[in-house]
Write an enzyme that holds these catalytic residues in place. Sequence first.
Site, PDB file in Angstrom:
ATOM      1  N   ASP A 159      -0.537  -6.990   7.042  1.00 35.44           N
ATOM      2  CA  ASP A 159      -1.768  -6.244   6.777  1.00 35.44           C
ATOM      3  C   ASP A 159      -2.741  -7.213   6.111  1.00 35.44           C
ATOM      4  OD1 ASP A 159      -3.815  -4.659   5.754  1.00 35.44           O
ATOM      5  OD2 ASP A 159      -2.483  -3.012   5.208  1.00 35.44           O
ATOM      6  N   TYR A 207       0.854  -1.183   0.000  1.00 37.27           N
ATOM      7  CA  TYR A 207       0.000   0.000   0.000  1.00 37.27           C
ATOM      8  C   TYR A 207       0.891   1.234   0.000  1.00 37.27           C
ATOM      9  CZ  TYR A 207      -3.348   3.378   1.939  1.00 37.27           C
ATOM     10  OH  TYR A 207      -4.133   4.485   2.174  1.00 37.27           O
TER      11      TYR A 207
END
Length: 413
Positions: free
Chosen positions: A197, A125
């Site tokens: 994540d 990300y």
Amino acid sequence: MENKKYKGKSTEAIHAGEALPVLPTGAQDQQAGKTGIPLLPPIYQNSTFRFQTAEEFASAFIDEESGYVYTRWGNPTQKLLEQKLAVLEAGESALATASGMGAISTALLTALADGGHVVAMENLYSATYNLLNEEFPRMGIETTFVDATDPNKVESAIRPDTKVIYLESPTNPLLKLVDLAACAEIAKAHNITSIIDNTFATPCSQQPIALGIDVVLHSMTKYLSGNGAVIAGAIVGEKEFIVRAQKGALRNFGAVISPFNAWLTLLGIPTLPLRFARHCENAAHIAAFLETHPAVAWVRYPGLPNHPQHDLAKRQMNGFGGMITMELKGGRAAGEKFVNQLQICALAVSLGDVRTLVCHPASTTHSHIPTEVRQQTGITDGLVRFSIGLEDSEDIIADLEQALETLPFYSEI
């Protein structure tokens, strides 16, 4: 914390963690014999808590488990959410934060309290990449980015001062997968904290702690809340780590979730298993459609047999998620033209919403990453990322088809 073992995720999502004691309702209510407990989780939208005596007040500072003092330190609404999260991710404890990046930064700062080195997946990300590549070096924390789809490359990057292995699986936005059990084994062999994540997969699809990962992170903004109205994050792991994170980085840097956002997330989680199943079902249909379309160079979706790590996805995941990435023939011009023509699919960042969301990373979310870095990690100019929503799949496909047919080179294909 009461941690009942339910047989299914739907029961967990609805009932887990709801044994939280209700705060006293006051002497008058007690005298009147009013003992009912709200069926819907209550919201404690207050910043501070009062005490009856100085002794009680002082005791709360010594033993924080004995009561609530200040919402930056903890709040009953937040606590109920954290208990539910811990059960969903099969962790000892959990911590809710103000955002996904609040969770990521808090977890990393906790694991790197004395500095050190990070080995991280190269395709992350974009905000996580910026944190590791721009902010942390100012604190003396270095990161080595590797292709973590190969566990050997993860182990080869470990240094004597490595303290964290940081992963995403599936990754954002290329949907690469990491062998979590293999990476967890490497981390334990070197006494390193492994962090993942798990936003894209959710607890419905993937249980990293059960595979040996130490700490699981979520942007609850996405699938867990599911309504596009919340900014929130979560950290799940061993109680000792969570307590250090709560009393240290979270409290001191202030990435504390508001009671209202915690409450909204509590309203969203009970429908997560139902919603996520529909996301997966829709995404499977749409990925199959895109895979055969002549304007599409390639499609990445873990559920497609042509995904390079499809076997790992079948072994590691229970459902392949609602995210799809594709490369259009025609590069950036085609990508921008395509998203401009969409009607049902919303042109927006984020994911996990009930609506289908589409973005063109090269011109938006990853535009600030140097072109050579972006290209090297596979985020090309024609890349388009979909977060498939809960609309009828045939309507989503019809919208995609009409947009693809507007591409200037479509008639030449």
